[in-house]
Design a protein around this motif. Structure first.
Motif, PDB file in Angstrom:
ATOM      1  N   GLU A   1       0.816  -1.221   0.000  1.00 45.88           N
ATOM      2  CA  GLU A   1       0.000   0.000   0.000  1.00 45.88           C
ATOM      3  C   GLU A   1       0.842   1.259   0.000  1.00 45.88           C
ATOM      4  O   GLU A   1       1.939   1.292   0.552  1.00 45.88           O
ATOM      5  CB  GLU A   1      -0.907   0.053   1.232  1.00 45.88           C
TER       6      GLU A   1
ATOM      7  N   PHE B   1      -5.054   6.792  -1.548  1.00 47.52           N
ATOM      8  CA  PHE B   1      -4.247   5.613  -1.249  1.00 47.52           C
ATOM      9  C   PHE B   1      -4.313   4.669  -2.439  1.00 47.52           C
ATOM     10  O   PHE B   1      -5.228   4.727  -3.256  1.00 47.52           O
ATOM     11  CB  PHE B   1      -4.672   4.924   0.050  1.00 47.52           C
TER      12      PHE B   1
ATOM     13  N   ARG C   1      -3.433   0.427  -3.488  1.00 51.09           N
ATOM     14  CA  ARG C   1      -3.207  -0.905  -2.913  1.00 51.09           C
ATOM     15  C   ARG C   1      -3.009  -1.917  -4.025  1.00 51.09           C
ATOM     16  O   ARG C   1      -3.705  -1.893  -5.031  1.00 51.09           O
ATOM     17  CB  ARG C   1      -4.404  -1.305  -2.065  1.00 51.09           C
TER      18      ARG C   1
ATOM     19  N   HIS D   1       0.064   5.462   0.906  1.00 59.22           N
ATOM     20  CA  HIS D   1      -0.886   6.415   1.485  1.00 59.22           C
ATOM     21  C   HIS D   1      -0.340   7.820   1.303  1.00 59.22           C
ATOM     22  O   HIS D   1       0.744   8.121   1.794  1.00 59.22           O
ATOM     23  CB  HIS D   1      -1.088   6.164   2.986  1.00 59.22           C
TER      24      HIS D   1
ATOM     25  N   GLU E   1      -7.533  12.620   0.713  1.00 60.29           N
ATOM     26  CA  GLU E   1      -6.481  11.615   0.885  1.00 60.29           C
ATOM     27  C   GLU E   1      -6.590  10.643  -0.276  1.00 60.29           C
ATOM     28  O   GLU E   1      -7.688  10.334  -0.735  1.00 60.29           O
ATOM     29  CB  GLU E   1      -6.665  10.827   2.185  1.00 60.29           C
TER      30      GLU E   1
END
Length: 155
Positions: free
Chosen positions: A68, A84, A86, A70, A82
């Motif tokens: 991941e 992120f 993955r 972030h 935000e």
């Protein structure tokens, strides 16, 4: 009364003609990248972590089954955002399946703990689009470093 019956019998025809003139909906752009590798899950994880870092996505989490990235919360036009990304690593009988995706979460203020999340993809904009472009490069790098057995782009 008779005119109502004749109109009622024409209704399905009118509806069909009306639907035929509507433009066809374009499929939504893909929001995840999935491909299979002829490599072990451990090797796939190492390659993914290296590719994330090489493409400007510092790895926040790397454990069996997941890698991941972030991004920090930043102020945007409608709140705070935000992002992120993955990579999910799933063992197969003869290799590993990789699914890469990302999400952008919008928060109403800097201290909010609850926000609205959406998948990022080719139609994203701003920082989410930048992260998606980097994820495409990650996928290309990992595919190039191992024997690929299957590739697809999913929605």
């Amino acid at each position: 009364m008779r005119s109502l019956r004749s109109l009622a019998s024409l209704a399905p025809i009118i509806a069909a003609v009306g639907c035929a003139s509507l433009p066809a909906r374009q499929p939504a752009p893909a929001s995840e990248i999935t491909f299979d590798l002829a490599a072990s899950p451990a090797l796939a994880r190492e390659q993914l972590a290296a590719a994330f870092a090489a493409n400007g996505l510092p790895v926040a989490t790397s454990q069996p089954g997941v890698v991941e990235y972030h991004a920090a919360r930043e102020r945007g036009p409608l709140g705070y955002y935000e992002v992120f990304a993955r990579a999910v690593i799933v063992p197969l009988d003869c290799g590993t399946r990789i699914t890469i995706f990302g999400e952008e979460t919008r928060y109403p203020n800097v201290s909010s703990s609850e926000g609205k999340s959406t998948r990022i993809g080719p139609s994203s904009s701003g920082r989410a689009r930048d992260v998606w472009t980097r994820l495409e490069k990650v996928a290309a790098a990992v595919r190039g470093n191992a024997t690929m057995t299957h590739a697809s782009t999913e929605r």
